[in-house]
Design an enzyme around this catalytic site. Structure first.
Site, PDB file in Angstrom:
ATOM      1  N   CYS A  85      11.222  -5.002  12.398  1.00 60.48           N
ATOM      2  CA  CYS A  85      11.712  -3.634  12.194  1.00 60.48           C
ATOM      3  C   CYS A  85      12.483  -3.137  13.405  1.00 60.48           C
ATOM      4  O   CYS A  85      13.414  -2.356  13.270  1.00 60.48           O
ATOM      5  CB  CYS A  85      10.572  -2.702  11.822  1.00 60.48           C
ATOM      6  SG  CYS A  85       9.212  -2.744  12.963  1.00 60.48           S
ATOM      7  N   GLY A  92       8.726   3.812   1.789  1.00 59.19           N
ATOM      8  CA  GLY A  92       8.075   4.921   2.504  1.00 59.19           C
ATOM      9  C   GLY A  92       8.244   6.230   1.754  1.00 59.19           C
ATOM     10  O   GLY A  92       7.300   7.020   1.624  1.00 59.19           O
ATOM     11  N   GLU A 138       5.797   3.758   9.305  1.00 52.38           N
ATOM     12  CA  GLU A 138       6.566   2.981  10.288  1.00 52.38           C
ATOM     13  C   GLU A 138       7.630   2.257   9.483  1.00 52.38           C
ATOM     14  O   GLU A 138       7.331   1.303   8.780  1.00 52.38           O
ATOM     15  CB  GLU A 138       5.620   2.018  11.013  1.00 52.38           C
ATOM     16  CG  GLU A 138       6.019   1.738  12.449  1.00 52.38           C
ATOM     17  CD  GLU A 138       6.935   0.549  12.568  1.00 52.38           C
ATOM     18  OE1 GLU A 138       8.088   0.641  12.092  1.00 52.38           O
ATOM     19  OE2 GLU A 138       6.489  -0.463  13.121  1.00 52.38           O
ATOM     20  N   GLY A 193       6.903  -0.562   6.400  1.00 55.21           N
ATOM     21  CA  GLY A 193       7.770  -1.212   5.425  1.00 55.21           C
ATOM     22  C   GLY A 193       9.112  -0.519   5.372  1.00 55.21           C
ATOM     23  O   GLY A 193       9.511   0.165   6.314  1.00 55.21           O
ATOM     24  N   SER A 194       9.780  -0.670   4.249  1.00 54.47           N
ATOM     25  CA  SER A 194      11.144  -0.152   4.147  1.00 54.47           C
ATOM     26  C   SER A 194      11.141   1.368   3.981  1.00 54.47           C
ATOM     27  O   SER A 194      10.161   1.965   3.505  1.00 54.47           O
ATOM     28  CB  SER A 194      11.847  -0.801   2.958  1.00 54.47           C
ATOM     29  OG  SER A 194      11.205  -0.422   1.761  1.00 54.47           O
ATOM     30  N   THR A 195      12.249   1.972   4.343  1.00 51.55           N
ATOM     31  CA  THR A 195      12.355   3.429   4.234  1.00 51.55           C
ATOM     32  C   THR A 195      12.272   3.864   2.775  1.00 51.55           C
ATOM     33  O   THR A 195      11.651   4.883   2.456  1.00 51.55           O
ATOM     34  CB  THR A 195      13.659   3.898   4.905  1.00 51.55           C
ATOM     35  OG1 THR A 195      13.570   3.554   6.298  1.00 51.55           O
ATOM     36  CG2 THR A 195      13.858   5.394   4.789  1.00 51.55           C
ATOM     37  N   LYS A 201      -3.660  -3.433   1.613  1.00 56.50           N
ATOM     38  CA  LYS A 201      -2.808  -4.182   0.676  1.00 56.50           C
ATOM     39  C   LYS A 201      -1.716  -4.909   1.451  1.00 56.50           C
ATOM     40  O   LYS A 201      -0.744  -4.314   1.902  1.00 56.50           O
ATOM     41  CB  LYS A 201      -2.154  -3.281  -0.368  1.00 56.50           C
ATOM     42  CG  LYS A 201      -1.723  -4.149  -1.564  1.00 56.50           C
ATOM     43  CD  LYS A 201      -0.578  -3.619  -2.358  1.00 56.50           C
ATOM     44  CE  LYS A 201       0.769  -3.967  -1.837  1.00 56.50           C
ATOM     45  NZ  LYS A 201       1.131  -5.395  -1.835  1.00 56.50           N
TER      46      LYS A 201
HETATM   47  P1  ADP Z   1      10.388  -5.026   0.728  1.00 61.79           P
HETATM   48  O1  ADP Z   1      11.155  -4.135  -0.212  1.00 61.79           O
HETATM   49  O2  ADP Z   1      11.269  -5.604   1.742  1.00 61.79           O
HETATM   50  O3  ADP Z   1       9.499  -6.025   0.055  1.00 61.79           O
HETATM   51  P2  ADP Z   1       8.535  -2.922   1.099  1.00 61.79           P
HETATM   52  O4  ADP Z   1       8.661  -1.857   2.093  1.00 61.79           O
HETATM   53  O5  ADP Z   1       8.816  -2.564  -0.320  1.00 61.79           O
HETATM   54  O6  ADP Z   1       9.431  -4.107   1.567  1.00 61.79           O
HETATM   55  O7  ADP Z   1       7.088  -3.575   1.167  1.00 61.79           O
HETATM   56  C1  ADP Z   1       6.097  -3.222   2.088  1.00 61.79           C
HETATM   57  C2  ADP Z   1       4.770  -3.097   1.394  1.00 61.79           C
HETATM   58  O8  ADP Z   1       4.832  -2.009   0.465  1.00 61.79           O
HETATM   59  C3  ADP Z   1       4.349  -4.311   0.577  1.00 61.79           C
HETATM   60  O9  ADP Z   1       2.950  -4.504   0.741  1.00 61.79           O
HETATM   61  C4  ADP Z   1       4.684  -3.892  -0.838  1.00 61.79           C
HETATM   62  O10 ADP Z   1       3.897  -4.552  -1.806  1.00 61.79           O
HETATM   63  C5  ADP Z   1       4.344  -2.425  -0.788  1.00 61.79           C
HETATM   64  N1  ADP Z   1       4.995  -1.606  -1.823  1.00 61.79           N
HETATM   65  C6  ADP Z   1       6.187  -1.825  -2.442  1.00 61.79           C
HETATM   66  N2  ADP Z   1       6.449  -0.841  -3.311  1.00 61.79           N
HETATM   67  C7  ADP Z   1       5.419   0.046  -3.255  1.00 61.79           C
HETATM   68  C8  ADP Z   1       5.111   1.292  -3.896  1.00 61.79           C
HETATM   69  N3  ADP Z   1       5.923   1.826  -4.784  1.00 61.79           N
HETATM   70  N4  ADP Z   1       3.963   1.896  -3.539  1.00 61.79           N
HETATM   71  C9  ADP Z   1       3.138   1.376  -2.628  1.00 61.79           C
HETATM   72  N5  ADP Z   1       3.362   0.212  -1.992  1.00 61.79           N
HETATM   73  C10 ADP Z   1       4.491  -0.449  -2.295  1.00 61.79           C
END
Ligand code: ADP
Length: 503
Positions: A310, A259, A276, A254-256, A201
């Site tokens: 990151c 995560g 990560e 992605g973001s903490t 995804k």
């Molecule tokens: P940002 O908040 O800066 O967009 P994210 O860490 O949320 O960064 O995004 C990284 C990835 O995680 C993207 O592919 C996003 O669609 C996905 N994502 C965001 N929220 C969720 C969630 N609750 N569960 C799974 N994947 C998610």
């Protein structure tokens, strides 16, 4: 420099088409290119202009379920495919990335905003490098033979024991928007080498190159269902994927905060999870540093890709004896950076990925001002259209300010002064994050000592942002766990099986 450069027409037909009219994209499930089951789409936006360049499917939980089932159906065959055959396909994927490098770089620029040179010379070759490195690893996966000391073995018999490394199963790879293609490759290549099948995804803001990569992977001979790509919103498709009981492992960058949500969602079937996550990486400039290297190096550590990295070096620590000179050098470097559309070859820094991200960054700078910090340069939105923010250098900060503690993910550097090594080690480690760091010094001794004392997954010496497929990258503390790249990354996708025989 205040002017914002406009786009130069791209060379590839696909990038030209995106520029001329929005293109409809489809996602890949079980070998078929499909839309979302409810027909929903999301716009892809060129952040430099705000123009809609395409539409991607907004996958439903039903689509996620189909994709997971397709990956499961493909697993037995792919995991039993001889490693050399898997390796050959990975190598062909790398060759096809190279053959389409200009097109991929241009598409990435249009979708993400980054200057063309970033994709063309760093990230797209980096993606090919991941597939080549893990093509080599596919045939090198091996277990161990073990001599146990079991006291109750039957008389006259021997215990023979060994371990097998087996693929973990169906992997959900969830990736962010800052460096879409290379971060995708960091997940796909080791997972495929290990014999896993995947549902990928990409981030909703930047899905176009992942879909193009999937086309190239099909062209390279990857069997149907081994890779499935679902696009859509994190809260809908990402969350459904992270919670799906048919997924054995989630590999997330992605973001903490996200995560943590993924970790929560993994509990139902106790998925393996590697994360990560964010960082607030220190850049430590010692009094004996070569400032002709250290000043542009520290500036590039934060301004490369608009700070949307990151491992960006977002906290500079500069020795008091050179502080004034370094801060002046960093500010004038920032002032000299040319902003513009990434498709203009003279552009050094592009827009931020989205209006949401630009607002977030501007809010951090405004908050720092209110808290009493000095914004030496930058901080403001720039240009009539797009999401440009001037590269920003902030001084006179205190350790408790948000701008010092939080990951901003934009071109914002905070600079702090220190007097001795113990003080700077304590200050650098005073963070919930531990992703990366760099140390700038001519002293071999200081470099070695600091590299041991800094809490980080990577310490660079006299450089920052040196990536290679062979070098593990990942974090300690709340920057996550598990490693991408390098032999270490294979561990994310393999289980140990013990075989113990009395013979
Ligand atoms: P940002 O908040 O800066 O967009 P994210 O860490 O949320 O960064 O995004 C990284 C990835 O995680 C993207 O592919 C996003 O669609 C996905 N994502 C965001 N929220 C969720 C969630 N609750 N569960 C799974 N994947 C998610």
């Amino acid at each position: 420099m205040t002017s914002i450069l406009t786009a130069v027409r791209p060379a590839s037909a696909r990038a030209q088409a995106l520029l001329d009219a929005p293109q409809d994209a489809r996602m890949l499930i079980g070998g078929d290119w499909v839309g979302a089951s409810d027909g929903a789409t999301l716009p892809s936006i060129d952040p430099a202009t705000g123009a809609v360049i395409g539409h991607i499917p907004d996958a439903t939980p039903h689509d996620i379920d189909r994709a997971v089932r397709a990956a499961r159906a493909a697993f037995d065959s792919w995991s039993q495919t001889p490693p050399a055959e898997r390796a050959a396909i990975l190598w062909r994927i790398a060759d096809l990335i190279d053959a389409n490098i200009d097109e991929l770089a241009e598409m990435e620029t249009l979708d993400q905003g980054k200057p063309l040179y970033v994709g063309r010379w760093a990230e797209i070759p980096g993606a090919a490098g991941q597939f080549r490195f893990f093509a080599g690893q596919a045939t090198a996966i091996e277990g161990r033979t073990i001599t146990p000391s079991i006291t109750y073995q039957p008389a006259g018999k021997q215990v023979h024991a060994w371990t097998l490394r087996e693929p973990v199963g169906v992997v959900a790879a969830i990736v962010p928007w800052n460096s879409p293609l290379v971060l995708t490759a960091m997940k796909l290549a080791p997972a495929l080498a290990a014999g896993c099948t995947l549902v990928l995804k990409p981030a909703e803001d930047t899905s176009l190159t992942a879909l193009r990569l999937a086309e190239l992977m099909v062209e390279a001979g990857l069997p149907a269902g081994v890779l499935n790509v679902v696009t859509g919103r994190g809260a809908r498709s990402g969350a459904a994927l992270a919670a799906h009981h048919g997924v054995d492992k989630v590999a997330f960058t992605g973001s903490t905060a996200t995560g943590r949500a993924i970790l929560d969602a993994s509990k139902g079937n106790l998925k393996r999870v590697t994360l990560e996550l964010g960082g607030k990486s220190p850049v430590i400039v010692l009094p004996d540093a070569d400032l002709d290297l250290a000043i542009p190096g520290a500036a590039n550590a934060i301004f490369f890709n608009g700070g949307q990295v990151c491992v960006a070096g977002s906290r500079a620590f500069v020795h008091a004896s050179i502080y004034d000179r370094v801060i002046e050098g960093l500010s004038s470097y920032a002032d000299g950076l040319q902003l513009g559309h990434g498709l203009n070859p003279a552009t050094q820094m592009g827009p931020l990925v989205s209006a949401r991200q630009a607002e977030r960054v501007a809010d951090f700078v405004a908050g720092a001002r209110t808290a009493g910090a000095s914004v030496m340069t930058g901080g403001e939105r720039s240009g009539d259209a797009g999401t440009f923010i001037r590269p920003t250098v902030i001084a006179d900060v205190s350790p408790d300010m948000d701008v010092v503690r939080e990951e901003i993910f934009g071109p914002v550097l905070v600079v702090q002064r220190y007097d001795d090594l113990d003080q700077v080690v304590a200050a650098a480690n005073d963070s919930v994050y531990g992703l990366a760091a760099s140390v700038w010094t001519e002293s071999l001794s200081s470099a070695h000592r600091l590299s041991r004392r800094i809490q980080a997954g990577t310490v660079w010496i006299n450089c920052h942002l040196m990536y290679d497929a062979s070098l593990p990258i990942g974090g300690v503390k709340q920057s996550g766990y598990g490693r991408d790249s390098g032999v270490a990354a294979l561990d994310n996708y393999l289980e140990w099986k013990t075989v113990c025989a009395v013979l």
